[in-house]
Design a protein around this motif. Sequence first.
Motif, PDB file in Angstrom:
ATOM      1  N   THR A 509     -10.751 114.756  48.886  1.00  0.00           N
ATOM      2  CA  THR A 509     -10.163 116.076  49.496  1.00  0.00           C
ATOM      3  C   THR A 509      -8.905 116.394  48.616  1.00  0.00           C
ATOM      4  N   LEU A 510      -8.282 117.620  48.817  1.00  0.00           N
ATOM      5  CA  LEU A 510      -7.237 118.210  48.202  1.00  0.00           C
ATOM      6  C   LEU A 510      -6.034 117.353  48.120  1.00  0.00           C
ATOM      7  N   ASP A 511      -5.798 117.204  46.701  1.00  0.00           N
ATOM      8  CA  ASP A 511      -4.706 116.311  46.486  1.00  0.00           C
ATOM      9  C   ASP A 511      -3.557 117.154  45.667  1.00  0.00           C
ATOM     10  N   ILE A 512      -2.982 118.401  46.446  1.00  0.00           N
ATOM     11  CA  ILE A 512      -2.034 119.050  45.526  1.00  0.00           C
ATOM     12  C   ILE A 512      -0.687 118.728  45.881  1.00  0.00           C
ATOM     13  N   GLY A 513       0.348 119.294  45.409  1.00  0.00           N
ATOM     14  CA  GLY A 513       1.418 119.123  45.471  1.00  0.00           C
ATOM     15  C   GLY A 513       1.896 117.751  44.426  1.00  0.00           C
ATOM     16  N   GLY A 514       3.292 117.366  44.499  1.00  0.00           N
ATOM     17  CA  GLY A 514       3.633 116.579  43.645  1.00  0.00           C
ATOM     18  C   GLY A 514       3.581 117.181  42.115  1.00  0.00           C
ATOM     19  N   ASP A 515       2.981 116.569  41.205  1.00  0.00           N
ATOM     20  CA  ASP A 515       2.636 117.163  39.754  1.00  0.00           C
ATOM     21  C   ASP A 515       1.532 118.095  39.776  1.00  0.00           C
ATOM     22  N   LYS A 516       0.899 118.228  40.765  1.00  0.00           N
ATOM     23  CA  LYS A 516      -0.460 119.048  40.739  1.00  0.00           C
ATOM     24  C   LYS A 516      -0.044 120.523  41.529  1.00  0.00           C
ATOM     25  N   VAL A 517       0.250 121.454  40.686  1.00  0.00           N
ATOM     26  CA  VAL A 517       0.696 122.736  41.315  1.00  0.00           C
ATOM     27  C   VAL A 517      -0.436 123.679  41.359  1.00  0.00           C
ATOM     28  N   VAL A 518      -0.342 124.479  42.471  1.00  0.00           N
ATOM     29  CA  VAL A 518      -1.185 125.481  42.683  1.00  0.00           C
ATOM     30  C   VAL A 518      -0.345 126.772  43.013  1.00  0.00           C
ATOM     31  N   ALA A 530       7.109 114.468  44.224  1.00  0.00           N
ATOM     32  CA  ALA A 530       5.994 112.937  44.329  1.00  0.00           C
ATOM     33  C   ALA A 530       6.197 112.633  45.746  1.00  0.00           C
ATOM     34  N   LEU A 531       7.506 112.666  46.450  1.00  0.00           N
ATOM     35  CA  LEU A 531       7.438 112.166  47.605  1.00  0.00           C
ATOM     36  C   LEU A 531       7.394 113.205  48.725  1.00  0.00           C
ATOM     37  N   GLY A 532       6.960 114.310  48.362  1.00  0.00           N
ATOM     38  CA  GLY A 532       7.173 115.332  49.327  1.00  0.00           C
ATOM     39  C   GLY A 532       6.005 115.814  50.034  1.00  0.00           C
ATOM     40  N   TRP A 533       5.910 116.982  50.313  1.00  0.00           N
ATOM     41  CA  TRP A 533       4.912 117.839  50.917  1.00  0.00           C
ATOM     42  C   TRP A 533       3.672 117.936  50.223  1.00  0.00           C
ATOM     43  N   ARG A 534       3.020 116.833  50.412  1.00  0.00           N
ATOM     44  CA  ARG A 534       1.692 116.946  49.080  1.00  0.00           C
ATOM     45  C   ARG A 534       0.347 116.220  49.840  1.00  0.00           C
ATOM     46  N   ALA A 535      -0.861 116.332  49.175  1.00  0.00           N
ATOM     47  CA  ALA A 535      -1.951 115.624  49.400  1.00  0.00           C
ATOM     48  C   ALA A 535      -2.323 115.615  50.866  1.00  0.00           C
ATOM     49  N   ILE A 536      -2.578 114.347  51.740  1.00  0.00           N
ATOM     50  CA  ILE A 536      -2.874 114.407  53.029  1.00  0.00           C
ATOM     51  C   ILE A 536      -2.056 115.030  53.780  1.00  0.00           C
ATOM     52  N   ARG A 537      -0.864 114.691  53.417  1.00  0.00           N
ATOM     53  CA  ARG A 537       0.493 115.422  54.507  1.00  0.00           C
ATOM     54  C   ARG A 537       0.255 116.826  54.747  1.00  0.00           C
ATOM     55  N   LYS A 563     -19.927 111.315  50.415  1.00  0.00           N
ATOM     56  CA  LYS A 563     -18.798 110.084  50.203  1.00  0.00           C
ATOM     57  C   LYS A 563     -17.590 110.864  50.173  1.00  0.00           C
ATOM     58  N   LEU A 564     -16.591 110.780  51.056  1.00  0.00           N
ATOM     59  CA  LEU A 564     -15.401 111.474  50.755  1.00  0.00           C
ATOM     60  C   LEU A 564     -14.313 110.440  51.121  1.00  0.00           C
ATOM     61  N   MET A 565     -13.165 110.868  50.330  1.00  0.00           N
ATOM     62  CA  MET A 565     -11.968 110.050  50.681  1.00  0.00           C
ATOM     63  C   MET A 565     -10.571 110.670  50.421  1.00  0.00           C
ATOM     64  N   LEU A 566      -9.689 110.382  51.244  1.00  0.00           N
ATOM     65  CA  LEU A 566      -8.351 110.931  51.417  1.00  0.00           C
ATOM     66  C   LEU A 566      -7.199 110.588  50.582  1.00  0.00           C
ATOM     67  N   PRO A 567      -6.858 111.439  49.862  1.00  0.00           N
ATOM     68  CA  PRO A 567      -5.701 110.918  48.980  1.00  0.00           C
ATOM     69  C   PRO A 567      -4.070 110.529  49.751  1.00  0.00           C
ATOM     70  N   MET A 568      -3.253 109.745  49.170  1.00  0.00           N
ATOM     71  CA  MET A 568      -1.931 109.517  49.626  1.00  0.00           C
ATOM     72  C   MET A 568      -1.904 109.030  50.849  1.00  0.00           C
ATOM     73  N   ASN A 573      -3.013 105.965  60.637  1.00  0.00           N
ATOM     74  CA  ASN A 573      -3.016 106.982  61.893  1.00  0.00           C
ATOM     75  C   ASN A 573      -3.422 108.090  60.986  1.00  0.00           C
ATOM     76  N   GLU A 574      -3.004 108.536  59.787  1.00  0.00           N
ATOM     77  CA  GLU A 574      -3.477 109.675  59.213  1.00  0.00           C
ATOM     78  C   GLU A 574      -4.837 109.757  58.908  1.00  0.00           C
ATOM     79  N   LEU A 575      -5.545 108.830  58.732  1.00  0.00           N
ATOM     80  CA  LEU A 575      -6.883 108.743  58.805  1.00  0.00           C
ATOM     81  C   LEU A 575      -7.532 109.056  59.810  1.00  0.00           C
ATOM     82  N   ARG A 576      -7.095 108.443  60.926  1.00  0.00           N
ATOM     83  CA  ARG A 576      -7.795 108.967  62.273  1.00  0.00           C
ATOM     84  C   ARG A 576      -7.663 110.594  62.714  1.00  0.00           C
ATOM     85  N   LEU A 577      -6.405 110.904  62.147  1.00  0.00           N
ATOM     86  CA  LEU A 577      -6.393 112.577  62.713  1.00  0.00           C
ATOM     87  C   LEU A 577      -7.349 113.054  61.563  1.00  0.00           C
TER      88      LEU A 577
END
Length: 753
Positions: A509-518, A530-537, A563-568, A573-577
């Motif tokens: 799923t979407l891994d944006i933020g950090g060095d991946k700018v949209v 890199a430590l910010g508001w990105r990916a699963i957050r 098959k799907l996977m979640l980044p960062m 608990n984030e997986l449960r959400l």
Amino acid sequence: MRDLSAGPRVLLRRLRELMAEPLEPQERLDQIVRQIAANMVAEVCSFYVLRADGALELFATEGLNKDAVHLAQLKMGQGLVGTIAASARSLNLSDAQSHPAFTYLPETGEEIYNSFMGVPILRAGRSLGVLVVQNKARRKYREDEVEALETTSMILAEMIAAGELKQITRPGLELDLNRPVTIEGDAYGDGIGLGHVILHEPRIVVTELLNDDIDAELQRLEEALGSLRISIDNMLSRRDVSMEGEHRAVLEAYRMFAHDRGWVRKLEEAIRNGLTCEAAVEKVQSDTRARMIHMTDSYLRERLHDFDDLANRLLRQLTGFVPGSKGLPQDAIIVARAMGAAELLDYPREAIRGLVLEDGAVTSHVVIVARAMGIPVVGQVIGIASLAENRDSIIVDGEDGVVHLRPLQDVQDAYADKVRFRAKRQEQFRALRTVEPRTRDGKYITLQMNAGLLVDLPQLSESGASGIGLFRTELQFMIASTMPKVDEQESLYRNVLRQAAGSPVTFRTLDIGGDKVVPYFRSAEEENPALGWRAIRFSLDRPGLLRTQLRALLKAAAGAELKLMLPMITEVNELRLARELLNKEVRHLSRFGYQLPRSLQFGAMLEVPSLLWQLEELMEEVDFVSVGSNDLFQFLMAVDRGNSRVADRFDTLGRPFLRVLRQIVEVANRTNTTLTLCGEIAGKPLSAMALLGIGFRNISMSPAAIGPVKSMLLSLDLGKLEEALLPMIADTSSEKTVREFLMDFADANGVSL
Ligand code: PEP
Ligand code: MG
């Protein structure tokens, strides 16, 4: 009042006639300087050309000692002439000899001249030589005279660029313009391309330099400026850029410049002096570049890009230029300051052998697309767009990140060998495509590939990968100018699954933020992205966005395996959400009668170190875990993966990281959880060997790496490696690094690296 523009016009007309006459180059130059001197009522006019060895050689003179032609010379930065060339700025002096830089060349006999006006001969902002007029009497030349001499110098720039002076260059010497240049940049797309330069930003040709009719030309300029302004206004009012954001800021800057009186006045002045619109744009652009290129202020340098871009747009308006439309060589290497992804797609793929960018980053859209198309790319090649001329020969080495412009014969030969060698190796790897990936002692290893765009899919069968271990869904978002809608997302995923033809695909799923700018998601500036508001957050805070993507994935995989996977993931608990959101979507779709995937596997990326202390719960929660070694290494060692000063400081095959990886393997084995790894280290034969040695049996890498890694494992006795490697990693007293151990092992046991 005297018409100030009459003089230059008469001169330019005369020079045009001279250009058309069938004269030998030296004769033509002699006549040009004579005409300039006469027209400007100067006693001296001299023309110096920059040679490859950095000397400015006197090529022609009216007024100075003619015997000094091709003998008198100054170094770059030396004397008034050298100062002009080095600074790319004109000098206008009424008492030349009192200038601190003045250097007296006895062979020229110039001591009696007091007034001096010299202008750089510029091409794309770079000095090719210097044009000088001198008078005995002390006088300051008027601004319009400086302007006229600068305009005249463009003709000489074109003569040099057209290669006309080669014939009168002394044997063994080379003009600067023809100098071979090697520039190191960053390797962004693997492969080697040999071919000829195509400048993405248009540059005009001499035939259109001089105008016939000032008024008509001014009219053309006005019309072109009018269309330019309208096209910018149109872009600004388009829905996708009308929100606040970078796009808009850039376009606003364009709009401001397009109405800039100073710019327009300079263009009009150059036309009044006799230039065509195209030449006027080129001249003003060149002057601006020359003035701004040395600026260190990053804000002003950015503005230079805006000006460049605007000037190029205006040139396109004037010439109706369409990239690649006419006379593209079959071995084109595109050279650009910067480029959008869509612009690259305007060129016919079969003619492109490489891409060279002055700017760019691994994550630039154009780089992502070029790489996906298998085009060798080198970026951060400083100065290339001014140094290269259309049709120059050039080599792009996307393996080592080097560009050779106008390479000497021996460099060309060496590269021809390198290309042959690579092709042979490629052929050997291709032959392995259908060979089962089993080690010498019979252990099966799953080799998958990483992908992110539809253009990557053909590589699945070409590489022989058994599936896609990481599909980076953010790439679709990164190359789009507006957010992909749910049906666009669904359509991509459906196409991917169709083209994968039953081979498994793991969608991340979407891994944006950090060095991946949209561009269209504007969030507040972050000090540590890199430590910010990105990916699963980001996804959990914008559940609508994640649910949309999950819905698109579920629908695309109707009746198939998803098959799907979640980044960062940082806390289990984030997986449960996220799973709750997934369940909601599943319920929603079944309520409306949609067919669901036949099976669904839910996984997590392990790339944040905090998970190392939650391994058991993590494995409990998911069907599989994929180690994102790029980020895990970055966070574990506190080294920014994008910062070349530190990125290679610590060894990915050092004991700390390998111990961590081994620990992950142990827990996965104990809990019977499927484990893969999809970072860069999976794609290098030596580090892939280490991964197998510590227990990984499933790795995913760039498609080009599958062949070399498979060739390694076919020759590997894995049992023997494991036996020796594990103690090596645990060893606290060994002098030997693990990397050295691995190389020795490969050497001693005939492992093909
Ligand atoms: C990683 O971090 O190792 C990874 C595979 O993901 P990405 O490179 O897309 O961050
Ligand atoms: Mg990552």
